[in-house]
Design an enzyme around this catalytic site. Structure first.
Site, PDB file in Angstrom:
ATOM      1  N   TYR A  54      34.416  61.761   8.966  1.00 50.96           N
ATOM      2  CA  TYR A  54      34.885  61.532  10.332  1.00 50.96           C
ATOM      3  C   TYR A  54      36.170  62.311  10.583  1.00 50.96           C
ATOM      4  O   TYR A  54      36.364  62.917  11.636  1.00 50.96           O
ATOM      5  CB  TYR A  54      35.120  60.042  10.595  1.00 50.96           C
ATOM      6  CG  TYR A  54      35.766  59.808  11.932  1.00 50.96           C
ATOM      7  CD1 TYR A  54      35.034  59.918  13.110  1.00 50.96           C
ATOM      8  CD2 TYR A  54      37.127  59.516  12.036  1.00 50.96           C
ATOM      9  CE1 TYR A  54      35.636  59.751  14.348  1.00 50.96           C
ATOM     10  CE2 TYR A  54      37.731  59.337  13.260  1.00 50.96           C
ATOM     11  CZ  TYR A  54      36.978  59.455  14.411  1.00 50.96           C
ATOM     12  OH  TYR A  54      37.588  59.298  15.640  1.00 50.96           O
ATOM     13  N   THR A 186      44.824  62.777  28.330  1.00 53.03           N
ATOM     14  CA  THR A 186      43.800  63.613  27.699  1.00 53.03           C
ATOM     15  C   THR A 186      42.647  63.869  28.667  1.00 53.03           C
ATOM     16  O   THR A 186      42.104  62.939  29.265  1.00 53.03           O
ATOM     17  CB  THR A 186      43.291  62.943  26.419  1.00 53.03           C
ATOM     18  OG1 THR A 186      44.403  62.805  25.522  1.00 53.03           O
ATOM     19  CG2 THR A 186      42.222  63.781  25.750  1.00 53.03           C
ATOM     20  N   HIS A 300      40.568  69.620  21.116  1.00 56.34           N
ATOM     21  CA  HIS A 300      40.353  68.305  20.504  1.00 56.34           C
ATOM     22  C   HIS A 300      39.983  68.440  19.029  1.00 56.34           C
ATOM     23  O   HIS A 300      39.151  67.699  18.504  1.00 56.34           O
ATOM     24  CB  HIS A 300      39.261  67.538  21.257  1.00 56.34           C
ATOM     25  CG  HIS A 300      39.475  66.056  21.277  1.00 56.34           C
ATOM     26  ND1 HIS A 300      40.064  65.406  22.333  1.00 56.34           N
ATOM     27  CD2 HIS A 300      39.184  65.084  20.370  1.00 56.34           C
ATOM     28  CE1 HIS A 300      40.113  64.115  22.087  1.00 56.34           C
ATOM     29  NE2 HIS A 300      39.595  63.883  20.894  1.00 56.34           N
TER      30      HIS A 300
END
Length: 412
Positions: A54, A186, A300
């Site tokens: 992850y 964001t 990101h």
């Protein structure tokens, strides 16, 4: 002919100096780590595959992340000579406040799942190092707990505008009440990117046990012991935490957000407002005209749109267009202090590091984060000395050439 002699045993004894064994296994392995890559290796060995992947992975084929890292590796530096660099100042001012280093810790989600100390370790380490710490909306420690861990340092809050606006507004108000000085609004997550590693691992929150996870856990009992004997994961914004990461993100994100949402948050937030996820020069100009205080050039971490623009490549043109009117921060792909220096030379005001800090966290908790920050700080200072500059302000474009293995095809 070389004259030879019988070795004197007393001289051999002097040569044979052995290190004293240490009972501090964590400290010993962290001391042996000489780079962020070394911390990554330790992290991979100590963390279950689902949690490690992850952190380590990105969207789809992970092209965006690979290109971002390659962009920094393709840097060519141009050092000066005959300058006194016995005293180098790495400090800077960003968004109205000081930072001892020209980088801070980026916001990361589900952080306590990487290692149970999570954001508290990151915030405490940032405070000790004198650099900003950013808490994610999807962080696993509360706004108030982060403030307690870093009471005198600089805390920033990263905001996702969610479908239920009242949740987002409540987080903004809590961050302001806790004294956070900067909000990172964001804009690159209307929906979750497709993260194949997570799908293949069946990664979910909370982790679900399967034959694969049990087998993977056998050589990593310490991670499971920490996870099972510490408080349950708590999210800064989500009342429900069950499901895959993609399901959680899609339940939180809102694809309808627009400029009016930005204006509403601007009116509500008393501190500095930065837009995170800018990926074109045109958007950088529009946002600057809207009066934001800063921009984070970011894709990101390669975790949203694969084959997105490389922030480091975008940096010089954005700085030329808006650098006099707004502060420009860069992230994605930073794994070495020299990457930070290169970004500063090309006009960035600051950099954010995410994975680099998480590798340290997984390698050794708070002490691992301290080691990651220490390594990056040493690399920043050493690179500046080798370039023969004595302050961040002396870095300029002439110090760097961006070598591009990929270049745009001219348009007709």
């Amino acid at each position: 002919m070389v004259k030879r002699q019988i070795p004197d045993p007393r001289e051999l004894v002097e040569l044979m100096q052995f290190r004293r064994p240490s009972l501090d296994r964590v400290g010993s392995r962290l001391a042996r780590a000489q780079s962020i890559d070394d911390l990554r290796t330790i992290a991979r060995r100590r963390t279950p595959a689902a949690a490690f992947d992850y952190t380590d992975g990105a969207a789809e084929a992970e092209v965006s992340l690979q290109r971002a890292r390659q962009a920094f590796e393709d840097v060519e530096f141009h050092p000066g000579v005959l300058h006194d660099v016995s005293d180098v100042d790495t400090s800077t001012t960003i968004l109205g406040g000081p930072s001892a280093q020209p980088f801070g810790i980026a916001p990361t989600g589900f952080t306590r799942l990487m290692q149970t100390e999570g954001e508290i370790a990151g915030a405490g380490s940032a405070g000790a190092a004198g650099i900003p710490f950013s808490l994610s909306t999807l962080g696993t420690s509360s706004i108030e707990d982060v403030k307690q861990a870093n009471p005198d340092g600089r805390n920033w809050f990263q905001l996702y505008v969610m479908r239920d606006r009242s949740i987002s507004f409540g987080l903004v108000d809590r961050a302001a009440a806790a004294g956070f000085d900067t909000l990172l609004f964001t804009v690159d997550t209307p929906v979750a990117g497709s993260r194949r590693r997570d799908k293949r691992n069946g990664f979910s929150i909370p982790p679900q046990l399967s034959l694969g996870t049990v087998l993977n856990a056998i050589p990593r009992p310490w991670w499971w012991w920490d996870f099972l004997t510490t408080p349950p994961l708590e999210f800064a914004s989500l009342s429900s935490t069950g499901g895959t990461v993609g399901e959680l993100l899609n339940s939180a994100m809102d694809p309808t957000i627009d400029v009016e949402d930005l204006r509403e948050i601007r009116d509500r937030w008393p501190g500095r407002l930065v837009v995170k996820g800018v990926q074109t020069v045109e958007d950088a100009k529009k946002l600057t005209d809207l009066g934001v205080d800063g921009l984070v050039l970011s894709n990101h971490g390669g975790r949203q749109l694969d084959r997105a623009p490389v922030p480091f490549h975008l940096l010089p043109e954005v700085v030329r267009e808006v650098g006099d009117d707004v502060e420009v921060i860069v992230d994605t792909g930073i794994m070495h202090g020299a990457d930070v220096v290169a970004a500063l030379a090309l006009g960035a005001d600051f950099a954010l590091v995410g994975r680099a800090y998480l590798y340290g966290l997984m390698a050794g908790g708070r002490r691992g984060v301290d080691r990651a920050v220490e390594l990056l700080s040493e690399e920043v200072e050493r690179t500046m000395k080798l370039l023969q500059v004595t302050s961040v302000a002396e870095l300029e474009p002439d110090h760097v050439t961006q070598l591009r293995s990929l270049g745009p095809v001219p348009r007709d």
